[in-house]
Design an enzyme around this catalytic site. Structure first.
Site, mmCIF file in Angstrom:
data_model
loop_
_atom_site.group_PDB
_atom_site.id
_atom_site.type_symbol
_atom_site.label_atom_id
_atom_site.label_comp_id
_atom_site.label_asym_id
_atom_site.label_seq_id
_atom_site.Cartn_x
_atom_site.Cartn_y
_atom_site.Cartn_z
ATOM 1 N N ASP A 1 -2.624 -29.397 181.536
ATOM 2 C CA ASP A 1 -3.259 -29.261 180.238
ATOM 3 C C ASP A 1 -2.792 -30.434 179.378
ATOM 4 O O ASP A 1 -1.599 -30.699 179.294
ATOM 5 C CB ASP A 1 -2.802 -27.930 179.611
ATOM 6 N N ASP B 1 -7.287 -30.259 175.883
ATOM 7 C CA ASP B 1 -7.321 -29.263 174.813
ATOM 8 C C ASP B 1 -8.041 -29.816 173.583
ATOM 9 O O ASP B 1 -7.811 -30.968 173.198
ATOM 10 C CB ASP B 1 -5.862 -28.919 174.452
ATOM 11 N N GLU C 1 -12.403 -29.446 176.278
ATOM 12 C CA GLU C 1 -12.828 -28.268 175.535
ATOM 13 C C GLU C 1 -13.676 -28.706 174.336
ATOM 14 O O GLU C 1 -13.191 -29.453 173.495
ATOM 15 C CB GLU C 1 -11.551 -27.619 175.005
ATOM 16 N N HIS D 1 -7.515 -18.372 179.335
ATOM 17 C CA HIS D 1 -6.365 -17.755 178.663
ATOM 18 C C HIS D 1 -6.624 -17.451 177.189
ATOM 19 O O HIS D 1 -5.758 -16.906 176.518
ATOM 20 C CB HIS D 1 -5.163 -18.695 178.789
ATOM 21 N N ASP D 2 -7.804 -17.829 176.677
ATOM 22 C CA ASP D 2 -8.153 -17.529 175.285
ATOM 23 C C ASP D 2 -9.171 -16.401 175.184
ATOM 24 O O ASP D 2 -9.668 -16.121 174.100
ATOM 25 C CB ASP D 2 -8.772 -18.763 174.614
HETATM 26 O O1 TEU Z 1 -7.923 -23.599 172.054
HETATM 27 C C1 TEU Z 1 -8.676 -24.240 171.064
HETATM 28 C C2 TEU Z 1 -9.938 -23.688 170.720
HETATM 29 O O2 TEU Z 1 -10.647 -24.366 170.026
HETATM 30 C C3 TEU Z 1 -10.337 -22.363 171.227
HETATM 31 O O3 TEU Z 1 -9.566 -21.452 170.525
HETATM 32 C C4 TEU Z 1 -11.780 -22.105 171.014
HETATM 33 O O4 TEU Z 1 -12.142 -22.375 169.685
HETATM 34 C C5 TEU Z 1 -12.154 -20.685 171.313
HETATM 35 O O5 TEU Z 1 -11.653 -20.317 172.557
HETATM 36 C C6 TEU Z 1 -13.639 -20.510 171.288
HETATM 37 O O6 TEU Z 1 -13.973 -19.208 171.627
HETATM 38 C C7 TEU Z 1 -6.914 -24.344 172.613
HETATM 39 C C8 TEU Z 1 -6.125 -23.539 173.598
HETATM 40 O O7 TEU Z 1 -6.950 -23.138 174.636
HETATM 41 C C9 TEU Z 1 -5.478 -22.388 172.893
HETATM 42 O O8 TEU Z 1 -4.766 -21.558 173.758
HETATM 43 C C10 TEU Z 1 -4.548 -22.961 171.856
HETATM 44 O O9 TEU Z 1 -4.013 -21.921 171.076
HETATM 45 C C11 TEU Z 1 -5.246 -23.958 170.944
HETATM 46 O O10 TEU Z 1 -6.043 -24.885 171.663
HETATM 47 C C12 TEU Z 1 -4.253 -24.764 170.178
HETATM 48 O O11 TEU Z 1 -3.655 -25.712 170.981
#
Ligand code: TEU
Length: 596
Positions: free
Chosen positions: A99, A207, A264, A341-342
């Protein structure tokens, strides 16, 4: 059109290191734990393993707050453990993606410590510092109204020492790096990318890749949540003016190593904009994660305000259609994922997680994913059909993600700390959507302690500590050991689907996608064809309800064939065994036919 690169038909398996496998029994997953499961992943059919942040970090946001890019978080292991893991993976033909989290660092990174120490520190400009604004009555306020991504707070944090605000789009412990400062970004490329590329990693999941360049003048966001001074501002701060310049610089380094990337891309509904990141011509990213599908049903003001199942199937179909058509006729590439993981578990979000239907649901979604174009992603536990932790056996205090507790804080602030009804409503939303569901420790067996999270250490007779996050209450029923070797299990089905996907890659991975009967709220019918339309087609029938449903087979006209064509349907994948195309679909049944 497509240059068929290996990673396009590859399957990526995503690992959350804290929760995958605990090799020493200290309650936290680790790198040797991952290494010990490589044969399992190989057997599943994984070609690439993406490991969520394993870097040194105070873990405010589970490693997305990095204090040293060039070291490993000690409870996970060491740089040597990582090197060993890379070697063992490569020996099995598995590639490793890490990542890449460089939009922000931890506030404990040396760079930020220096930056915040004084206004004339040489690293002051490495982060985004701004003086306060003052209201007419003299109240100090942040430079704009942006809301941070977690909870209901300003995206700016006041720093007493130097009397200025710093920007942090996520937690206050995650200050945003100032990419406009060349020295900062060049140093970060070296430290975060080259250090690991030199050690053999094959690529990065990038990310928040569209947040590096902030909009000129940092303008206020339009008001969409009148209950708060802080407004969701993703659409304002994503895709800033220098994004493509920065990604071009990064790509120069990455391509020297032949490294692959998946970025992302939140807050980017315009496909034209997406293509600027991911068309082959743009030379920026190899793949992107678009959020259209996993965002279905999320609220606009805050993700967690959504109520369970507040959407209808056509919304899911349209979202899939948007992301699938991105690559139709374009030299670009996309990804297929329902979990990460989100996100909460896909069975609970998109299908039915009751004991009666959860297995069928998991298989049906696996079949659907296997038939969609793009690179396939599987998140740990998805391959065994893990569902959200049920409300009655997994209390709110088990939720540890900052995004969850900051949401509860917001509810308490708005409606009163003792407002039991509102807090329970928030719990309902979290039970449905919280990131915690994907972070519950992996269940390797149903008999060991804590779902066998530390099965390796347990076998060695070590004393096992309780995992950092409470074990899944259904670990006894949904675990790897009980499914291994059973071809009728969810795991067995995933294995079949991964092999099936590769066998029919022309249609499944690379085919052009068409949704049929979009308005149907119960069943999902789509077909694929080889770009250009020659040869057999793939027709996919899915039942998203608890009832038997009849789906009329697609007609020649729907398949864009001459009206008089006679169609033969040959079943090539199915969740419920052999069936004629005319037969009604069982609850959560899925079938794929080759149409000749
Ligand atoms: O997530 C960033 C992010 O933009 C996501 O939260 C997204 O907006 C969401 O999933 C949409 O449904 C990344 C990582 O994946 C997350 O775990 C971190 O907390 C975040 O960045 C901060 O680094």
């Amino acid at each position: 059109v497509h240059v068929q690169k290996w990673w396009k038909h590859g399957v990526v398996y995503q690992i959350y290191p804290a929760s995958f496998c605990d090799s020493n029994g200290d309650g936290v997953g680790d790198l040797p734990g991952i290494t010990s499961k490589l044969d399992y992943l190989k057997d599943l059919g994984a070609d690439i393993v993406w490991i969520c942040p394993m870097y040194d970090s105070p873990q405010v946001d589970m490693g997305y707050d990095i204090s040293n890019y060039e070291d490993v978080y000690r409870p996970y292991g060491t740089v040597q453990d990582m090197e060993h893991l890379i070697k063992e993976a490569h020996d099995r033909g598995i590639k490793i993606m890490l990542d890449l989290v460089i939009n922000h660092t931890s506030d404990q990174h040396e760079w930020f410590k220096e930056s915040r120490s004084s206004k004339d520190n040489p690293k002051r400009d490495w982060y985004i510092w701004k003086p306060a604004k003052y209201t007419e009555d003299g109240k100090r306020v942040p430079p704009n109204n942006w809301r941070s991504n977690f909870g209901d707070h300003s995206a700016w944090t006041w720093d007493e020492t130097t009397q200025e605000y710093y920007l942090r789009l996520f937690a206050k412990e995650q200050p945003d790096v100032n990419f406009d400062c060349e020295e900062a970004r060049k140093t970060i490329y070296k430290s975060a990318m080259e250090f690991w590329l030199e050690r053999g990693v094959d690529g990065f999941r990038v990310d928040t890749v569209n947040m590096y360049s902030k909009p000129i003048g940092l303008p206020d966001a339009p008001i969409i949540d009148p209950d708060s001074p802080w407004q969701p501002a993703g659409h304002v701060y994503c895709n800033g003016p220098r994004m493509h310049e920065f990604l071009g610089e990064m790509n120069e380094i990455l391509s020297r190593y032949g490294a692959i990337t998946v970025g992302e891309l939140p807050n980017t509904p315009s496909m034209e904009k997406v293509l600027k990141y991911v068309s082959a011509e743009a030379k920026q990213l190899d793949m992107v994660f678009q959020f259209d599908v996993v965002d279905v049903g999320h609220g606009v003001t805050h993700h967690y305000t959504a109520k369970p199942k507040n959407f209808e199937l056509p919304e899911v179909k349209s979202a899939i259609d948007r992301t699938q058509t991105l690559i139709k006729g374009n030299d670009a590439w996309t990804t297929v994922f329902l979990e990460n993981h989100d996100q909460a578990r896909s069975v609970s979000r998109f299908a039915d997680d009751s004991p009666r239907f959860r297995e069928a649901s998991a298989k049906m979604l696996a079949l659907m994913q296997a038939c969609l174009s793009g690179t396939q992603y599987v998140y740990q536990g998805q391959e065994i059909g893990v569902v959200n932790a049920p409300k009655d056996s997994y209390p709110l205090e088990n939720y540890l993600d900052l995004n969850s507790y900051l949401y509860v804080d917001m509810i308490k602030e708005r409606y009163g700390a003792n407002n039991a009804a509102k807090i329970d409503e928030a719990f309902d939303s979290l039970q449905y959507l919280a990131r915690d569901h994907s972070r519950v420790p992996m269940a390797w067996n149903g008999k060991g302690k804590y779902g066998g999270f530390a099965d390796v250490a347990e076998k060695e007779g070590k004393d096992i500590k309780e995992p950092w996050m409470k074990a899944h209450p259904l670990a006894g029923e949904i675990n790897v050991a009980s499914q291994l070797g059973d071809s009728n299990s969810v795991l067995g089905f995933w294995k079949k689907m991964i092999a099936f996907r590769k066998q029919y890659a022309d249609l499944t991975v690379y085919g052009d996608y068409y949704t049929l009967r979009l308005e149907d709220k119960d069943t999902f019918l789509f077909f694929k064809e080889i770009p250009g339309g020659n040869g057999d087609k793939l027709a996919v029938l899915l039942n998203f309800t608890k009832d038997e449903k009849k789906v009329e087979p697609p007609t020649a006209r729907e398949l864009r064939l001459p009206e008089e064509s006679s169609l033969k349907f040959e079943l090539i994948a199915s969740t419920h065994g052999a069936k004629e195309v005319q037969e009604a679909l069982a609850p959560f049944e899925g079938r794929a036919y080759l149409v000749k």
